[in-house]
Design a protein around this motif. Structure first.
Motif, PDB file in Angstrom:
ATOM      1  N   LEU A  45       7.166  -6.094  15.630  1.00  0.00           N
ATOM      2  CA  LEU A  45       5.815  -6.537  15.260  1.00  0.00           C
ATOM      3  C   LEU A  45       4.833  -5.380  15.390  1.00  0.00           C
ATOM      4  CD1 LEU A  45       5.681  -9.973  17.106  1.00  0.00           C
ATOM      5  CD2 LEU A  45       6.061  -9.583  14.673  1.00  0.00           C
ATOM      6  N   THR A  46       3.789  -5.429  14.582  1.00  0.00           N
ATOM      7  CA  THR A  46       2.742  -4.412  14.681  1.00  0.00           C
ATOM      8  C   THR A  46       1.885  -4.699  15.913  1.00  0.00           C
ATOM      9  OG1 THR A  46       1.169  -5.682  13.368  1.00  0.00           O
ATOM     10  CG2 THR A  46       2.670  -4.209  12.165  1.00  0.00           C
ATOM     11  N   ARG A  48      -1.209  -5.138  15.944  1.00  0.00           N
ATOM     12  CA  ARG A  48      -2.153  -6.212  15.601  1.00  0.00           C
ATOM     13  C   ARG A  48      -1.500  -7.583  15.732  1.00  0.00           C
ATOM     14  NH1 ARG A  48      -6.795  -6.399  11.401  1.00  0.00           N
ATOM     15  NH2 ARG A  48      -7.183  -8.636  11.381  1.00  0.00           N
ATOM     16  N   ASP A  49      -0.244  -7.708  15.254  1.00  0.00           N
ATOM     17  CA  ASP A  49       0.475  -8.980  15.386  1.00  0.00           C
ATOM     18  C   ASP A  49       0.679  -9.335  16.859  1.00  0.00           C
ATOM     19  OD1 ASP A  49       0.670  -9.298  12.639  1.00  0.00           O
ATOM     20  OD2 ASP A  49       2.647  -8.329  12.538  1.00  0.00           O
ATOM     21  N   ASP A  52      -2.480 -10.611  18.282  1.00  0.00           N
ATOM     22  CA  ASP A  52      -2.766 -11.973  17.832  1.00  0.00           C
ATOM     23  C   ASP A  52      -2.070 -13.015  18.705  1.00  0.00           C
ATOM     24  OD1 ASP A  52      -4.405 -11.143  15.797  1.00  0.00           O
ATOM     25  OD2 ASP A  52      -2.886 -11.351  14.218  1.00  0.00           O
TER      26      ASP A  52
END
Length: 71
Positions: A45-46, A48-49, A52
């Motif tokens: 996952l990035t 940012r993910d 989140d």
């Protein structure tokens, strides 16, 4: 004064102990594979993910370990 002598006699045969050891190795390997799968999914996952879902990249190993092996 009474004395009690306990002797443990191996009740399981060598073959039974070998089967148990093999089964435990298989179980450990399956848990390790699940750990690596969980770790790799989260690591892919990035940032940012991860943000989140409220996960820091440095916590991925601990999360994967607790998911697979428990507390």
């Amino acid at each position: 004064m009474a004395h009690v002598l306990n002797t443990n006699i191996a009740s399981s045969s060598f073959v039974a102990r070998l089967r148990d050891a093999i089964e435990q190795a298989r179980s450990s390997w399956a848990l390790y594979k699940e750990y690596k799968s969980t770790y790799n999914e989260l690591a892919s996952l990035t940032d940012r993910d991860l943000a989140d879902i409220g996960v820091r990249r440095c916590d991925i190993a601990d999360l994967a370990r607790s998911h697979v092996y428990g507390a």
